[in-house]
Design a protein around this motif. Structure first.
Motif: not given
Lengths: 310, 294
Positions: A145-153, A155-156, A242, B30, B228, B251, B264, B271, B278
């Motif tokens: 999970x260190x590699x998951x971009x913040x946007x991907x988490x 926004x949903x 963010x 999601x 990012x 971003x 959306x 993303x 990445x």
């Protein structure tokens, strides 16, 4: 390059005793170099320190000036003492909204990190000292999970939170703070370093339950590790931008960062000049960080480096 | 281990696992799900919108979107300049600290770490004001030296942001490299010196190879951060919206697609794409840097 390495490697064993003796006798000299070299190193470090400190120095000076001083005086030196007026202005502007933002930041960073640290310590302990099926999967998820971009988490998460009516409430900031994979990683490393298996065995033989062992033995022994985990989580949340930008709408729930971002934008758009407000506010928002960092210097340095040596 | 004990141990991790599912797996799932749909306005747009399955259309659009790919390229090119500069400075400072006595080193280390204590948004606010021609001291300094620089002009905005990121990151990276350096057995340096190696030679041939792992790590963290990047350009956009437009970094595009354009589904696809980029970038970087040590 290769030759030097090999010669030094072969030379190492016969000369080891001699070299460590030399080091013990006159350490500064054996570490040092020619005077010129030493001076070069010092000059380099002084310049780098000046580069690091200059913006903070300028910010402190700027926070003591009134508007004319800010625009017209030399930026490198004081011109009048208006710090108290600036502070008064920061704390009273828009009915003291700045205080509200400060309180929010403390709430999110303090409560969120406390909960997150407790969960992380329990998880780290579970991962480090028990061998249960699926342990590898959990740990892989933590590191992955260190590699998951913040946007991907984020926004949903915003959409999910708006479904259940949490957007624009403190919960939208607090809940994500509870789950921090990096804290879990650190907690696991600390557990491995501080909690011996034998101790747990002994406690079990004495008839202590697992929960009791965790709360009265493990948590107590993990004070230092826990403090580091808490501190790093606190700093992270305090610095977050963010997530609050996405999930907080009304300014009564904002963090200091969001407020400063907003003031910094207003300055350019509308007629009011908020520059000294922004600068004094910026200085104020560093103060808690500085106090925490200095007070917990011993802890956070190990935390920073431990996190690096994964 | 006794069977019941195993499950008691697993129980300690249950709160985290539940939270992880809710705050990580569910949102990612999601986002992937949403990325496969697109909004179709019915009739003349009066009847609201319905979601229609569109397969990989959003991804195809993203990969051919010159704005998105342009922003990725912009950030990658920038990373290729800023990260090596920052790491080189951090490395040199770590080597410098290593040449001092422990006491002197700790004094300098604290000063160099001051920027790291400052929140990113505040750091950007401070530098933006330093750059500002109205209140900042840098523009008059330029006049004095005969430069007519404008830190917010299109050609200067990346160097301006780069300086801000370098200033903010040097201390942290330096500490990591320095502590790796402290882990090297001192005898190795002594031995080389007794063999007549110069300090320069010791640094180049022994110290730097030994901190390679720390350099790879700091490089990887910096790449992840850079792809990012959001806070700094967002604050610069406050000041100079013409130069830093709303599609300056990946971003920023994603944020704008989601919240300003209300698109959306497309934002979700972008993303996911960014996550893949990445992953690939980290993997490539890791492979490239670890291969050399073999």
């Amino acid at each position: 390059m290769a030759t030097t390495t090999t010669t030094s490697a072969t030379a190492e064993s016969p000369k080891r005793s001699q070299s460590s003796a030399a080091r013990r006798l006159n350490r500064p000299d054996s570490r040092g170099r020619s005077r010129g070299g030493q001076r070069f190193v010092l000059v380099g470090l002084v310049l780098a320190s000046a580069y690091s400190l200059f913006p903070v120095y300028w910010l402190i000076i700027a926070a003591t000036k009134d508007r004319t001083g800010l625009y017209q005086s030399n930026g490198l030196w004081f011109s009048g003492w208006h710090l108290w007026e600036n502070l008064h202005q920061v704390f009273t502007y828009e009915d003291g909204i700045f205080l509200r933002w400060t309180a929010n930041s403390f709430l999110y960073a303090g409560v969120g990190s406390l909960g997150g640290t407790l969960i992380a310590l329990a998880t780290g302990y579970g991962l480090a000292r028990f061998d249960f099926p699926g342990r590898g999967v959990v740990f892989a998820a933590v590191v992955g999970s260190f590699l998951i971009p913040i946007a991907l988490l984020t926004l949903p998460l915003y959409l999910l939170f708006s479904e259940i009516g949490l957007v624009d409430t403190p919960w939208a900031m607090l809940i994500p703070c509870l789950i921090n994979p990096f804290s879990v990683y650190l907690a696991k490393v600390y557990t491995e370093a501080t909690i011996p298996f034998e101790l747990l065995e002994a406690a079990r033989i004495d008839g202590a339950g697992e929960l009791r062992i965790f709360f009265s033995i493990v948590l107590r022994m993990m004070t230092t590790g826990g403090a580091t985990v808490f501190l790093l989580a606190f700093v992270n949340t305090w610095n977050a931008f963010f997530l609050p930008l996405t999930v907080l709408r009304g300014q009564e729930n904002w963090t200091l960062n969001l407020g400063l971002y907003n003031w910094s934008g207003k300055r350019a758009e509308s007629g009011i000049d908020l520059t000294s407000l922004v600068l004094t506010g910026a200085l104020l928002s560093i103060v808690p960080m500085a106090i925490m960092m200095v007070a917990m210097r011993r802890y956070w340095r190990t935390g920073v480096t431990m996190g690096a040596l994964k | 281990m006794i069977r019941s004990l195993r499950w008691k141990g697993a129980a300690f991790t249950v709160p985290f696992q539940l939270g992880f599912v809710f705050l990580y797996l569910l949102p990612i799932g999601y986002a992937v799900y949403q990325s496969l749909y697109h909004s179709q306005s019915s009739g003349l747009g009066l009847g609201g919108t319905t979601d229609e399955f569109s397969g990989l259309d959003n991804y195809r659009q993203g990969l051919t979107d010159p704005k998105f790919m342009g922003s990725v390229l912009r950030v990658v090119v920038f990373a290729c300049v800023q990260i090596p500069v920052m790491l080189l400075v951090s490395l040199v400072l770590a080597l410098f600290l290593d040449a001092l006595t422990a006491q002197a080193a700790s004094r300098f280390r604290i000063m160099l770490l001051v920027p790291y204590m400052i929140p990113g948004v505040v750091a950007a606010v401070v530098w933006i004001n330093l750059y500002s021609p109205d209140v900042g001291p840098l523009t008059p300094l330029g006049d004095l030296l005969g430069f007519d620089w404008n830190f917010f002009s299109p050609s200067m905005v990346w160097p301006s942001i780069g300086n801000l990121l370098t200033w903010h990151g040097i201390g942290y990276n330096m500490v990591i490299i320095y502590s790796a350096l402290q882990g090297v057995p001192r005898e190795l340096f002594e031995a080389a010196r007794l063999d007549g190696a110069t300090e320069w030679r010791v640094a180049l041939s022994i110290k730097i190879p030994f901190v390679r792992g720390a350099l790879v790590l700091t490089g990887m963290l910096s790449i992840i951060q850079m792809l990012q990047i959001f806070n700094e350009p967002a604050l610069f956009r406050n000041i100079t919206p013409q130069t830093v437009d709303d599609s300056f970094t990946p971003i920023m595009i994603i944020y704008n697609q989601a919240f300003n354009a209300g698109n959306y589904h497309y934002a979700a696809a972008l993303s996911v794409l960014l996550a893949l980029i990445l992953g690939v970038a980290s993997f490539l970087f890791y492979r490239l840097t670890s291969k050399e040590t073999d």
